[in-house]
Design a protein around this motif. Structure first.
Motif, PDB file in Angstrom:
ATOM      1  N   GLY A  37       0.814  -1.211   0.000  1.00 15.94           N
ATOM      2  CA  GLY A  37       0.000   0.000   0.000  1.00 15.94           C
ATOM      3  C   GLY A  37       0.842   1.253   0.000  1.00 15.94           C
ATOM      4  N   PRO A  59      -0.288   7.684   4.120  1.00 10.52           N
ATOM      5  CA  PRO A  59      -1.089   8.878   3.823  1.00 10.52           C
ATOM      6  C   PRO A  59      -0.255  10.022   3.238  1.00 10.52           C
ATOM      7  N   MET A  83       0.220   9.384  -0.329  1.00  7.35           N
ATOM      8  CA  MET A  83      -1.049   9.653  -1.016  1.00  7.35           C
ATOM      9  C   MET A  83      -1.225  11.150  -1.249  1.00  7.35           C
ATOM     10  N   VAL A 129      -7.217  13.353   2.181  1.00  6.72           N
ATOM     11  CA  VAL A 129      -6.828  12.008   1.777  1.00  6.72           C
ATOM     12  C   VAL A 129      -7.347  11.098   2.880  1.00  6.72           C
ATOM     13  N   PRO A 169      -7.540   7.266   3.647  1.00  6.07           N
ATOM     14  CA  PRO A 169      -7.132   5.920   3.237  1.00  6.07           C
ATOM     15  C   PRO A 169      -7.958   4.827   3.908  1.00  6.07           C
ATOM     16  N   ASP A 170      -8.004   3.656   3.243  1.00  6.74           N
ATOM     17  CA  ASP A 170      -8.618   2.499   3.883  1.00  6.74           C
ATOM     18  C   ASP A 170      -7.645   1.959   4.925  1.00  6.74           C
ATOM     19  N   GLY A 210      -4.106   0.783   3.459  1.00  5.24           N
ATOM     20  CA  GLY A 210      -3.351   1.676   2.590  1.00  5.24           C
ATOM     21  C   GLY A 210      -3.352   1.281   1.124  1.00  5.24           C
ATOM     22  N   LYS A 242      -5.942   1.659  -0.922  1.00  7.98           N
ATOM     23  CA  LYS A 242      -6.744   2.626  -1.666  1.00  7.98           C
ATOM     24  C   LYS A 242      -7.120   3.769  -0.734  1.00  7.98           C
ATOM     25  N   ALA A 243      -7.572   4.853  -1.349  1.00 14.55           N
ATOM     26  CA  ALA A 243      -7.972   6.022  -0.567  1.00 14.55           C
ATOM     27  C   ALA A 243      -9.000   6.818  -1.359  1.00 14.55           C
ATOM     28  N   GLU A 255      -9.685  10.514  -2.283  1.00 10.21           N
ATOM     29  CA  GLU A 255      -9.133  11.853  -2.293  1.00 10.21           C
ATOM     30  C   GLU A 255     -10.298  12.797  -2.533  1.00 10.21           C
TER      31      GLU A 255
END
Length: 195
Positions: free
Chosen positions: A103, A106, A109, A159, A161-162, A165, A167-168, A170
């Protein structure tokens, strides 16, 4: 007898020219009518309070809207992006996946979102993404938020995130008093495995 055939062919010859022209004219009229109908339809569709919108290619993220929200149909593609509007405030939600097995953090991301915003910068739009600060919601513990300015609009970027990490979401919230207006929407974002 041959004279009648010659006269008949001459008439058919002229008809052959007008029939395709008439067909083209009808097709153009239909296309213009469809275009006019599409233009007459509103880009926004009002949503009832409590509506849950699932988005992402596998519909793995969701958001719930409160009173007064609309979805911008022209800017929304549920496989990629949801654009919500409340008065002058717009909320753009993108589900982003990260290809690494472990992943992304943050902060990584956030840097990725800044790179995505480069497209607007290269297009001549002034974009400023501020430094991120920790942000939590009812469903997300390790999110980030920061100031965002795009052109003459200002607001907040998030941001979210799940848990692993991979996916997230935005989120870009722009407009007057955007953070307050969109607080419940941002707080409602969840992922399938977290729900």
């Amino acid at each position: 007898m041959d004279e009648h055939r010659a006269a008949a062919n001459a008439i058919r010859g002229r008809a052959r020219v007008w029939v395709p022209l008439a067909v083209v004219g009808v097709l153009l009229a239909l296309a213009a009518g469809e275009w006019a109908f599409d233009r007459s339809q509103p880009d926004k569709e009002a949503l009832q309070a409590g509506t849950v919108i699932e988005f992402g290619s596998d519909r793995e993220a969701s958001v719930e809207v409160g009173e007064g929200w609309s979805v911008d149909r022209s800017g929304t593609n549920l496989d990629m992006e949801v654009v919500l509007v409340h008065g002058e405030v717009s909320v753009t939600l993108d589900l982003v996946r990260f290809p690494r097995i472990d992943g992304a953090t943050p902060k990584e991301m956030w840097a990725g979102m800044d790179r995505v915003l480069d497209a607007a910068r290269y297009g001549g739009t002034e974009v400023d993404l501020g430094e991120p600060a920790s942000f939590t919601t009812a469903n997300i513990d390790d999110g980030l938020s920061g100031d965002l300015r795009v052109g003459d609009q200002s607001g907040t970027a998030y941001v979210l995130p799940d848990s692993d990490g991979a996916k997230a979401v935005e989120a870009r919230v722009l407009g007057p008093d955007a953070e307050t207006v969109a607080a419940e929407v941002i707080d409602s974002i969840t992922f399938k495995e977290d729900a």
